[in-house]
Scaffold this active site. Sequence first.
Site, mmCIF file in Angstrom:
data_model
loop_
_atom_site.group_PDB
_atom_site.id
_atom_site.type_symbol
_atom_site.label_atom_id
_atom_site.label_comp_id
_atom_site.label_asym_id
_atom_site.label_seq_id
_atom_site.Cartn_x
_atom_site.Cartn_y
_atom_site.Cartn_z
ATOM 1 N N MET A 30 0.839 -1.201 0.000
ATOM 2 C CA MET A 30 0.000 0.000 0.000
ATOM 3 C C MET A 30 0.875 1.253 0.000
ATOM 4 O O MET A 30 0.413 2.353 0.326
ATOM 5 C CB MET A 30 -0.941 -0.003 1.198
ATOM 6 C CG MET A 30 -1.930 -1.167 1.133
ATOM 7 S SD MET A 30 -3.470 -0.852 1.988
ATOM 8 C CE MET A 30 -2.866 -0.620 3.643
ATOM 9 N N GLY A 31 2.131 1.086 -0.341
ATOM 10 C CA GLY A 31 3.016 2.246 -0.457
ATOM 11 C C GLY A 31 3.519 2.744 0.885
ATOM 12 O O GLY A 31 3.466 2.024 1.877
ATOM 13 N N HIS A 34 8.951 1.148 3.291
ATOM 14 C CA HIS A 34 10.056 1.148 4.260
ATOM 15 C C HIS A 34 10.888 -0.113 4.002
ATOM 16 O O HIS A 34 10.587 -0.893 3.078
ATOM 17 C CB HIS A 34 9.505 1.182 5.686
ATOM 18 C CG HIS A 34 8.426 0.161 5.956
ATOM 19 N ND1 HIS A 34 8.663 -1.195 5.971
ATOM 20 C CD2 HIS A 34 7.090 0.317 6.189
ATOM 21 C CE1 HIS A 34 7.544 -1.831 6.221
ATOM 22 N NE2 HIS A 34 6.571 -0.955 6.348
ATOM 23 N N HIS A 37 9.180 -3.516 3.422
ATOM 24 C CA HIS A 37 8.707 -3.788 2.060
ATOM 25 C C HIS A 37 9.879 -4.204 1.161
ATOM 26 O O HIS A 37 9.777 -5.142 0.368
ATOM 27 C CB HIS A 37 8.059 -2.533 1.461
ATOM 28 C CG HIS A 37 6.808 -2.088 2.154
ATOM 29 N ND1 HIS A 37 6.722 -0.907 2.837
ATOM 30 C CD2 HIS A 37 5.587 -2.660 2.252
ATOM 31 C CE1 HIS A 37 5.498 -0.749 3.335
ATOM 32 N NE2 HIS A 37 4.791 -1.808 2.992
ATOM 33 N N GLN A 62 -10.374 -2.296 2.100
ATOM 34 C CA GLN A 62 -9.883 -3.008 3.276
ATOM 35 C C GLN A 62 -9.773 -2.096 4.504
ATOM 36 O O GLN A 62 -9.296 -2.523 5.549
ATOM 37 C CB GLN A 62 -8.560 -3.716 2.997
ATOM 38 C CG GLN A 62 -7.372 -2.808 2.807
ATOM 39 C CD GLN A 62 -6.148 -3.588 2.333
ATOM 40 O OE1 GLN A 62 -6.090 -4.037 1.191
ATOM 41 N NE2 GLN A 62 -5.184 -3.764 3.212
ATOM 42 N N GLY A 148 4.568 -10.380 3.914
ATOM 43 C CA GLY A 148 5.268 -10.339 5.188
ATOM 44 C C GLY A 148 4.563 -11.119 6.289
ATOM 45 O O GLY A 148 3.330 -11.131 6.362
ATOM 46 N N GLU A 149 5.361 -11.721 7.140
ATOM 47 C CA GLU A 149 4.804 -12.414 8.306
ATOM 48 C C GLU A 149 4.284 -11.423 9.339
ATOM 49 O O GLU A 149 3.624 -11.823 10.287
ATOM 50 C CB GLU A 149 5.879 -13.314 8.936
ATOM 51 C CG GLU A 149 6.199 -14.518 8.084
ATOM 52 C CD GLU A 149 7.322 -15.357 8.645
ATOM 53 O OE1 GLU A 149 7.956 -14.940 9.633
ATOM 54 O OE2 GLU A 149 7.572 -16.441 8.089
ATOM 55 N N LYS A 150 4.621 -10.144 9.173
ATOM 56 C CA LYS A 150 4.098 -9.161 10.123
ATOM 57 C C LYS A 150 2.565 -9.214 10.142
ATOM 58 O O LYS A 150 1.944 -9.152 11.175
ATOM 59 C CB LYS A 150 4.558 -7.749 9.793
ATOM 60 C CG LYS A 150 4.089 -6.773 10.853
ATOM 61 C CD LYS A 150 4.657 -5.409 10.652
ATOM 62 C CE LYS A 150 3.788 -4.535 9.789
ATOM 63 N NZ LYS A 150 2.559 -4.057 10.417
ATOM 64 N N ASP A 151 1.989 -9.337 8.922
ATOM 65 C CA ASP A 151 0.532 -9.460 8.807
ATOM 66 C C ASP A 151 0.223 -10.958 8.715
ATOM 67 O O ASP A 151 -0.120 -11.469 7.650
ATOM 68 C CB ASP A 151 0.055 -8.722 7.557
ATOM 69 C CG ASP A 151 0.424 -7.246 7.610
ATOM 70 O OD1 ASP A 151 -0.427 -6.440 7.975
ATOM 71 O OD2 ASP A 151 1.595 -6.905 7.301
HETATM 72 P P1 AMP Z 1 1.368 -2.912 3.485
HETATM 73 O O1 AMP Z 1 1.962 -1.898 2.575
HETATM 74 O O2 AMP Z 1 1.378 -2.520 4.924
HETATM 75 O O3 AMP Z 1 0.024 -3.400 3.008
HETATM 76 O O4 AMP Z 1 2.327 -4.165 3.413
HETATM 77 C C1 AMP Z 1 2.653 -4.751 2.176
HETATM 78 C C2 AMP Z 1 3.411 -6.017 2.450
HETATM 79 O O5 AMP Z 1 4.575 -5.715 3.213
HETATM 80 C C3 AMP Z 1 2.601 -7.041 3.276
HETATM 81 O O6 AMP Z 1 2.869 -8.332 2.769
HETATM 82 C C4 AMP Z 1 3.160 -6.857 4.662
HETATM 83 O O7 AMP Z 1 3.039 -8.013 5.460
HETATM 84 C C5 AMP Z 1 4.619 -6.549 4.352
HETATM 85 N N1 AMP Z 1 5.252 -5.863 5.461
HETATM 86 C C6 AMP Z 1 4.861 -4.691 6.029
HETATM 87 N N2 AMP Z 1 5.665 -4.405 7.070
HETATM 88 C C7 AMP Z 1 6.580 -5.405 7.154
HETATM 89 C C8 AMP Z 1 7.665 -5.693 8.032
HETATM 90 N N3 AMP Z 1 7.981 -4.896 9.033
HETATM 91 N N4 AMP Z 1 8.381 -6.823 7.821
HETATM 92 C C9 AMP Z 1 8.063 -7.657 6.808
HETATM 93 N N5 AMP Z 1 7.043 -7.456 5.951
HETATM 94 C C10 AMP Z 1 6.307 -6.338 6.124
#
Ligand code: AMP
Length: 288
Positions: A30-31, A34, A37, A62, A148-151
Amino acid sequence: MKILNDILAAKTTTRALERQGISVGFVPTMGALHDGHISLLKVARAVGAQRVVASVYVNPTQFDRDEDLKRYPRDLDADFAKLEAAGCDAVFVPKDELMYPCGYQTEVWVPEASRGLCGAHRPGHFVGVTTIVTKLLNIIRPSFLVMGEKDFQQLMLTRLLVSDLNLDTQVVGAPVARDDDGLALSSRNVQLSDVEREQARSIYGGLQAAQRRYYEGERSAERLVVEAKAVMSVAGLEPEYLELRSSLTLAPLNSAHQPCRLLVAAYVGSTRLIDNVVIAGDERAQTA
Ligand code: AMP
């Protein structure tokens, strides 16, 4: 790096690679990018993707709170620069009216795994996630989908989705990338004040305290949760949820006698953060 603004351009590019037998790793985001990503792009290469395609799309469906959607950080120019520097080959940046044109109706839902954890607190969130992930997979058709495993709940849902719908991609989970102070990297971290940032550190601090108790021999889910909560409470945080769950099925557990993770969500001020750690076992071997 190719910037793909519409679906036809994205399909043309990825189908051409497909015809040449070149494998694509896909990293949806979602941009407000960091290093977390960017670590996913590296994982995509490491598992064998010959080209890496990312997407930057703040998916409105979402978001369960309008305020959250409005506040969500956006910085496309910086995102492009980071992706380019990381060797990303192409980025798909669609507009809302392309993804959800007038008359759009279809939803994809993974009901059981969407219940509980974030699903219990963010109505409609995971329908939005699984629907957009399905659409993106149909457009990009990657060999590897890196998330990411974070989510963690999102990753598990996606594994189910891909397997249940027989989609031709391999889902690859990437470990949680953290800042030097342990806080999981998140696009939302920029919303934190200095005081909140300090409080937020207790999220990982609490999870680590539970990990230590596990290594000392504690197996009770309740007591591991109490341990983690105590650390967060000292920092003034009351988690929205803090639960021990199976790493393989996401089922709630009473004890840590199988591969499991401790998962947490907490509001720090008005910013909602999530994190999780492995408590027992190594579930990494699994793939979709
Ligand atoms: P988002 O932009 O937050 O929707 O995240 C996009 C992807 O990046 C998703 O697969 C997240 O799980 C992953 N992601 C976000 N933050 C982290 C992190 N700190 N470590 C690993 N993967 C991440």
